[in-house]
Design an enzyme around this catalytic site. Structure first.
Site, PDB file in Angstrom:
ATOM      1  N   ASP A   1      19.986  64.521  61.554  1.00 55.46           N
ATOM      2  CA  ASP A   1      20.026  65.752  62.340  1.00 55.46           C
ATOM      3  C   ASP A   1      18.696  66.112  62.989  1.00 55.46           C
ATOM      4  O   ASP A   1      18.670  66.818  63.998  1.00 55.46           O
ATOM      5  CB  ASP A   1      20.459  66.931  61.453  1.00 55.46           C
ATOM      6  CG  ASP A   1      21.866  66.775  60.913  1.00 55.46           C
ATOM      7  OD1 ASP A   1      22.556  65.819  61.311  1.00 55.46           O
ATOM      8  OD2 ASP A   1      22.270  67.615  60.090  1.00 55.46           O
TER       9      ASP A   1
ATOM     10  N   TYR B   1      18.435  66.837  46.453  1.00 57.26           N
ATOM     11  CA  TYR B   1      18.629  65.394  46.281  1.00 57.26           C
ATOM     12  C   TYR B   1      20.005  65.020  46.837  1.00 57.26           C
ATOM     13  O   TYR B   1      21.018  65.600  46.461  1.00 57.26           O
ATOM     14  CB  TYR B   1      18.583  65.013  44.796  1.00 57.26           C
ATOM     15  CG  TYR B   1      17.248  65.168  44.122  1.00 57.26           C
ATOM     16  CD1 TYR B   1      16.058  65.106  44.832  1.00 57.26           C
ATOM     17  CD2 TYR B   1      17.172  65.372  42.744  1.00 57.26           C
ATOM     18  CE1 TYR B   1      14.834  65.247  44.189  1.00 57.26           C
ATOM     19  CE2 TYR B   1      15.957  65.504  42.089  1.00 57.26           C
ATOM     20  CZ  TYR B   1      14.790  65.448  42.824  1.00 57.26           C
ATOM     21  OH  TYR B   1      13.586  65.591  42.190  1.00 57.26           O
TER      22      TYR B   1
ATOM     23  N   HIS C   1      56.502  55.917  55.502  1.00 53.32           N
ATOM     24  CA  HIS C   1      57.269  57.155  55.658  1.00 53.32           C
ATOM     25  C   HIS C   1      57.487  57.794  54.283  1.00 53.32           C
ATOM     26  O   HIS C   1      57.706  57.078  53.314  1.00 53.32           O
ATOM     27  CB  HIS C   1      58.628  56.839  56.301  1.00 53.32           C
ATOM     28  CG  HIS C   1      59.565  58.009  56.309  1.00 53.32           C
ATOM     29  ND1 HIS C   1      59.491  58.991  57.281  1.00 53.32           N
ATOM     30  CD2 HIS C   1      60.589  58.349  55.489  1.00 53.32           C
ATOM     31  CE1 HIS C   1      60.440  59.893  57.028  1.00 53.32           C
ATOM     32  NE2 HIS C   1      61.119  59.513  55.952  1.00 53.32           N
TER      33      HIS C   1
ATOM     34  N   ALA D   1      16.800  70.669  44.520  1.00 52.45           N
ATOM     35  CA  ALA D   1      18.174  71.098  44.786  1.00 52.45           C
ATOM     36  C   ALA D   1      18.755  70.413  46.013  1.00 52.45           C
ATOM     37  O   ALA D   1      19.909  70.685  46.377  1.00 52.45           O
ATOM     38  CB  ALA D   1      18.219  72.614  44.974  1.00 52.45           C
TER      39      ALA D   1
ATOM     40  N   GLY E   1      29.261  84.236  65.431  1.00 48.86           N
ATOM     41  CA  GLY E   1      29.233  82.860  65.922  1.00 48.86           C
ATOM     42  C   GLY E   1      30.607  82.237  65.842  1.00 48.86           C
ATOM     43  O   GLY E   1      31.184  82.157  64.755  1.00 48.86           O
ATOM     44  N   GLY E   2      31.122  81.795  66.980  1.00 47.85           N
ATOM     45  CA  GLY E   2      32.461  81.203  67.024  1.00 47.85           C
ATOM     46  C   GLY E   2      32.454  79.699  67.138  1.00 47.85           C
ATOM     47  O   GLY E   2      33.402  79.106  67.675  1.00 47.85           O
ATOM     48  N   GLY E   3      31.397  79.065  66.636  1.00 46.86           N
ATOM     49  CA  GLY E   3      31.348  77.610  66.635  1.00 46.86           C
ATOM     50  C   GLY E   3      32.131  77.034  65.472  1.00 46.86           C
ATOM     51  O   GLY E   3      32.820  77.747  64.741  1.00 46.86           O
TER      52      GLY E   3
END
Length: 454
Positions: A308, A41, A442, A39, A177-179
């Site tokens: 990470d 990949y 524009h 799950a 959590g306020g991140g």
């Protein structure tokens, strides 16, 4: 026990790992890529982070524009979850086919080191041992859940990964959590129709941001009805017959927040627990990340870490750049490093999104720059009026002596696209005057740079 040997072993199917696997396999080298879950990949971004959450963000904005009662919104939410699942399944299949199509071998199982060149993989069929000349760790990060009394026992508690598997729209959502992750979910679910409260223990709202920008974001979230409580400590979570209660200690005393769902969004930690890095002699930081140098090498010369798991910025595009850094060592000049990748932009997908690159006003002043601050209210941008999204502000920090841009902070529709131009401007010394006098199409949000920098 099966024993196999490869030139390259990659642990983890994230952005850096899958891209490196394809690159090395196309060169004719043997490559094994170990992934613990079918799950996953494609990595975290595709399956439980960027792509599924942004799919929900898009659906939530559409739902908010349609409006209607809670029952209608809940039905649209169920459809959005179904679409999210379809999308992630399709991307998983494509990623698997793309990697295996290069000749790389994908092995499903949990990997842990036996020694510096050997990894044991626990698969559905038993243990497999792999030896490799080079090893690349790309196992990502996992949600961090603090020890809150009652959280482990509650049936209403979720992380950012499991929250997106909820089939039923919660009428009341409490986010701990306020991140950035917590705030994104607050925005999604408020647009879907949930009543949302965000609780954080810190006194300062999004403290990494420019103080003026933080204040504007907080004001806009309050205007939307998202209840943000800062400086509040979570005491306990109590399940009840119809939901749960989150008991907090606020500045004005103890409060109880009722919830149908609770999201714990208190950050993510490097996913290293199962790797047995000590067996390979690989050093870790005090926070558990794999310790690497600016070339992403560990202290063991033939082992690298990417993404990470290194404890750095948790963005999939940083993981992609990590691949470029490693590739440059294996088949380049080794000039590319983590220290010279330039300014890193990011976006927080609120409604409207918040995007930033470079310094805040306070950081620029502390660094000794003679600062010129430029501001533009989003209400003054014609395209924002077309979108009926006039709230927000554009802010730029400019070196008054050289006219170069030190930082940009955009809280407006399409800021996630506009901020990439600002990265190029910062990295390549494009001046504020040049941006202010450029020709833009524009009506667009980008043409606001004429007014901001003009």
């Amino acid at each position: 026990m099966q024993n196999t040997s490869y030139q390259n072993l990659i642990i983890g199917f994230g952005k850096a790992g899958k891209t490196l696997a394809g690159f090395l396999a196309k060169k004719g080298e043997t490559v094994a890529l170990v992934e613990r879950s079918k799950a996953r990949y494609g990595g975290t971004c595709i399956n439980v982070a960027c792509i599924p959450s942004k799919s929900l963000e898009y659906s939530a904005r559409l739902s908010a524009e349609i409006g209607g009662g809670f029952a209608a919104k809940a039905e649209r939410y169920r459809a959005a979850i179904s679409e999210k699942r379809r999308l992630t399944a399709m991307l998983r299949e494509k990623n698997y086919a793309k990697v295996t199509g290069t000749g790389a071998v994908v092995i499903d199982g949990e990997a842990h080191f036996v020694d510096a060149h050997t990894v044991s993989v626990t698969t559905a069929d038993g243990e497999q041992r792999i030896t490799a000349e080079r090893i690349f760790i790309n196992t990502g990060a996992v949600p961090f859940v603090p020890p809150i009394p009652g959280a482990a026992e509650s049936t209403h508690v979720h992380t950012s990964e499991t929250m997106m598997e909820l089939d039923e729209l919660p009428e009341k959502l409490v986010i701990i959590g306020g991140g950035y992750i917590g705030l994104e979910f607050a925005s999604y679910y408020e647009n879907f129709g949930s009543s949302v409260a965000v609780v954080q223990d810190g006194d300062v709202f999004i403290p990494r941001e420019d103080a003026e920008i933080s204040a504007r974001v907080l004001q806009q979230m309050n205007d939307r009805g998202i209840h943000v409580l800062t400086g509040a400590k979570i005491m306990r979570i109590e399940d009840g017959a119809a939901g749960a209660n989150v008991v907090i200690q606020a500045a004005d005393g103890e409060k109880t927040l009722a919830a149908n769902a609770i999201l714990i969004a208190t950050g993510r930690r490097p996913n290293t627990e199962a790797l047995n890095l000590a067996a390979a002699g690989v050093r870790q930081t005090a926070r558990g990340a794999v310790e690497v140098d600016e070339h992403l090498r560990t202290n063991v010369p033939h082992i690298w870490a990417m993404g990470d798991v290194t404890g750095g910025l948790q963005f999939t595009y940083i993981s992609l750049d990590d691949f470029r850094i490693v590739k440059d060592q294996l088949a380049g000049s080794s000039e590319r490093t983590t220290a010279n990748r330039g300014a890193v932009p990011y976006s927080v997908f609120l409604d409207p999104p918040l995007s930033r690159v470079g310094m805040t006003e306070a950081e620029a002043q502390s660094a000794g720059f003679d600062v010129r601050v430029l501001r533009l209210e989003v209400a003054a941008i014609p395209k924002a009026q077309v979108y009926k999204k006039p709230a927000g502000i554009l802010k730029a920090i400019v070196d008054a002596k050289t006219d170069t841009i030190l930082g940009a902070h955009f809280f407006c529709p399409e800021s996630q696209e506009m901020i990439n131009l600002m990265k190029a401007a910062i990295d390549h010394g494009i001046t504020a005057r040049a941006l202010g006098s450029a020709i833009y199409t524009h009506p667009t949000m980008t043409e606001a740079l004429n007014d901001l920098f003009g």
